[in-house]
Design an enzyme around this catalytic site. Structure first.
Site, PDB file in Angstrom:
ATOM      1  N   LEU A 134       0.866  -1.171   0.000  1.00 40.20           N
ATOM      2  CA  LEU A 134       0.000   0.000   0.000  1.00 40.20           C
ATOM      3  C   LEU A 134       0.905   1.224   0.000  1.00 40.20           C
ATOM      4  O   LEU A 134       1.987   1.201   0.584  1.00 40.20           O
ATOM      5  CB  LEU A 134      -0.907   0.033   1.242  1.00 40.20           C
ATOM      6  CG  LEU A 134      -1.955  -1.074   1.387  1.00 40.20           C
ATOM      7  CD1 LEU A 134      -2.680  -0.931   2.733  1.00 40.20           C
ATOM      8  CD2 LEU A 134      -2.955  -1.042   0.244  1.00 40.20           C
ATOM      9  N   ASP A 135       0.467   2.295  -0.641  1.00 39.90           N
ATOM     10  CA  ASP A 135       1.239   3.529  -0.616  1.00 39.90           C
ATOM     11  C   ASP A 135       1.389   4.031   0.818  1.00 39.90           C
ATOM     12  O   ASP A 135       0.575   3.713   1.695  1.00 39.90           O
ATOM     13  CB  ASP A 135       0.542   4.610  -1.447  1.00 39.90           C
ATOM     14  CG  ASP A 135       0.587   4.312  -2.937  1.00 39.90           C
ATOM     15  OD1 ASP A 135       1.498   3.591  -3.365  1.00 39.90           O
ATOM     16  OD2 ASP A 135      -0.298   4.802  -3.660  1.00 39.90           O
ATOM     17  N   ARG A 136       2.420   4.826   1.046  1.00 33.34           N
ATOM     18  CA  ARG A 136       2.676   5.347   2.388  1.00 33.34           C
ATOM     19  C   ARG A 136       1.447   6.046   2.968  1.00 33.34           C
ATOM     20  O   ARG A 136       1.124   5.887   4.151  1.00 33.34           O
ATOM     21  CB  ARG A 136       3.855   6.340   2.341  1.00 33.34           C
ATOM     22  CG  ARG A 136       4.155   6.997   3.684  1.00 33.34           C
ATOM     23  CD  ARG A 136       5.311   7.958   3.586  1.00 33.34           C
ATOM     24  NE  ARG A 136       5.040   9.057   2.677  1.00 33.34           N
ATOM     25  CZ  ARG A 136       4.370  10.172   3.030  1.00 33.34           C
ATOM     26  NH1 ARG A 136       3.929  10.319   4.277  1.00 33.34           N
ATOM     27  NH2 ARG A 136       4.174  11.132   2.163  1.00 33.34           N
ATOM     28  N   THR A 138      -1.755   5.634   2.152  1.00 35.50           N
ATOM     29  CA  THR A 138      -2.964   4.810   2.185  1.00 35.50           C
ATOM     30  C   THR A 138      -3.029   4.013   3.480  1.00 35.50           C
ATOM     31  O   THR A 138      -2.037   3.429   3.917  1.00 35.50           O
ATOM     32  CB  THR A 138      -2.991   3.860   0.976  1.00 35.50           C
ATOM     33  OG1 THR A 138      -2.968   4.630  -0.228  1.00 35.50           O
ATOM     34  CG2 THR A 138      -4.242   2.999   0.988  1.00 35.50           C
ATOM     35  N   ARG A 241      -6.702   5.576  -8.032  1.00 38.41           N
ATOM     36  CA  ARG A 241      -6.522   7.036  -8.071  1.00 38.41           C
ATOM     37  C   ARG A 241      -6.487   7.558  -9.500  1.00 38.41           C
ATOM     38  O   ARG A 241      -7.111   8.583  -9.819  1.00 38.41           O
ATOM     39  CB  ARG A 241      -5.251   7.404  -7.321  1.00 38.41           C
ATOM     40  CG  ARG A 241      -5.287   7.013  -5.845  1.00 38.41           C
ATOM     41  CD  ARG A 241      -3.889   6.853  -5.269  1.00 38.41           C
ATOM     42  NE  ARG A 241      -3.146   8.107  -5.350  1.00 38.41           N
ATOM     43  CZ  ARG A 241      -1.814   8.172  -5.352  1.00 38.41           C
ATOM     44  NH1 ARG A 241      -1.089   7.059  -5.314  1.00 38.41           N
ATOM     45  NH2 ARG A 241      -1.215   9.338  -5.411  1.00 38.41           N
TER      46      ARG A 241
END
Length: 326
Positions: A134-136, A138, A241
């Site tokens: 997961l992105d930082r 998120t 996104r």
């Protein structure tokens, strides 16, 4: 902050786009947590090795060269992170974790020890293997395998689309009750930001098919914000996104796929600011990994895991359905 945890040794391999670069230019470009003076000192003190050998800052690199780096204690000033993670479930072969926002899963950029993986291994005194990322910014549910072998088992399930994922997100605009978005995704040809992706109806050659379902959960007319349940059926980078921006509904708080692309460049150059957060609507992208469902092929057990919406997102609008909050 300065990490007090023991620092690991790191390795990287020179990609083709850095072929013929001087070592010092490569280090500055790829690892900005040290300045040029610090990197020169580290190279001269043999904290940086090339293919296992000592070197000099002006050495010309070749594609595939191995760069190994042994950090000095307290030498990397890492940004502060949110350490408030929670274990949602533990099975014989894997761990299910509620990842808070503002913490990377793996080491990347300025984050070397301040990662979720390092916290888990430090707190539990054992090794874990991230299955996906997961992105930082998120928040939400993420899987860690307990062995390298079981990581491959779970990654195969992801590749075969046998793990069902759901996300919650907040977007600007009055979203339709349902939307199925199909198309192609690849590098945005109109963006100056290398990693930015875009959705299009026709492939530009190397694009990949993308398929995402969206359902409206609630809408706040005063803030013009919709809350969505998202079901991605493919696993493309930045799929949710980029798809939402392409459909005309940018994610609240998104620096890269939000209302203004250059907000990302502002953030890189100047960091977070109250003015930027106010413009984007929040201090991070409003995306939350809500659920994971799959059958464990080694036991036959059906697993359904849910992760309540993170507290910072619960406060954005008042009429979020209660089943997603608790």
């Amino acid at each position: 902050m300065v990490s007090s945890d023991p620092l690991k040794n790191y390795k990287s391999f020179v990609p083709s786009n850095f072929h013929s670069y001087p070592l010092i230019e490569y280090l500055k470009a790829r690892f900005p947590y040290h300045n040029e003076e610090d990197w020169i000192s580290l190279v001269e003190n043999q904290n940086v090795l090339i293919n296992g050998n000592s070197s000099s800052p002006d050495l010309i690199l070749k594609t595939g060269d191995e760069i190994s780096y042994s950090p000095k204690p307290d030498s990397i000033r890492e940004p502060a992170i949110n350490r408030d993670y929670h274990v949602l479930a533990e099975k014989e072969n894997f761990l299910v974790v509620n990842k808070p926002p503002n913490i990377p899963v793996h080491p990347a950029g300025r984050y070397r020890t301040n990662t979720l993986l390092n916290l888990l291994e430090h707190d539990r005194k054992t090794k874990f293997y991230p299955v996906h990322r997961l992105d930082r910014e998120t928040s939400g549910i993420i899987l860690f395998a307990k062995t390298a072998e079981f990581r491959l088992v779970l990654q195969k399930l992801f590749e075969e689309r046998l793990i069902r994922k759901e996300y919650l997100t907040f977007v600007y605009g009055r979203f339709p009750e349902t939307l199925v978005s199909e198309g192609y995704m690849g590098k945005d040809p109109n963006s100056s930001i290398r990693k930015k992706q875009s959705l299009r109806k026709e492939s530009l050659g190397e694009d990949k098919l993308t398929f995402t379902e969206f359902s409206l959960l609630s809408y706040d007319p005063k803030k013009n914000i919709s809350v969505l349940l998202v079901k991605p059926h493919t696993g493309r980078i930045h799929q949710i996104r980029a798809t939402l921006l392409g459909e005309g509904f940018p994610v609240v708080g998104d620096k890269l796929y939000g209302k203004r692309e250059t907000a990302f460049l502002d953030f890189i150059q100047m960091g977070e600011s109250d003015l930027l957060n106010e413009e984007l609507g929040h201090n991070r992208q409003c995306l939350h990994a809500y659920s994971l469902s799959f059958v464990d092929p080694t036991t036959g057990e059906t697993n359904n895991f849910h992760c309540p919406l993170s507290f910072d997102l619960c406060r954005l609008i008042a009429n979020i359905p209660s089943e997603y909050v608790t």
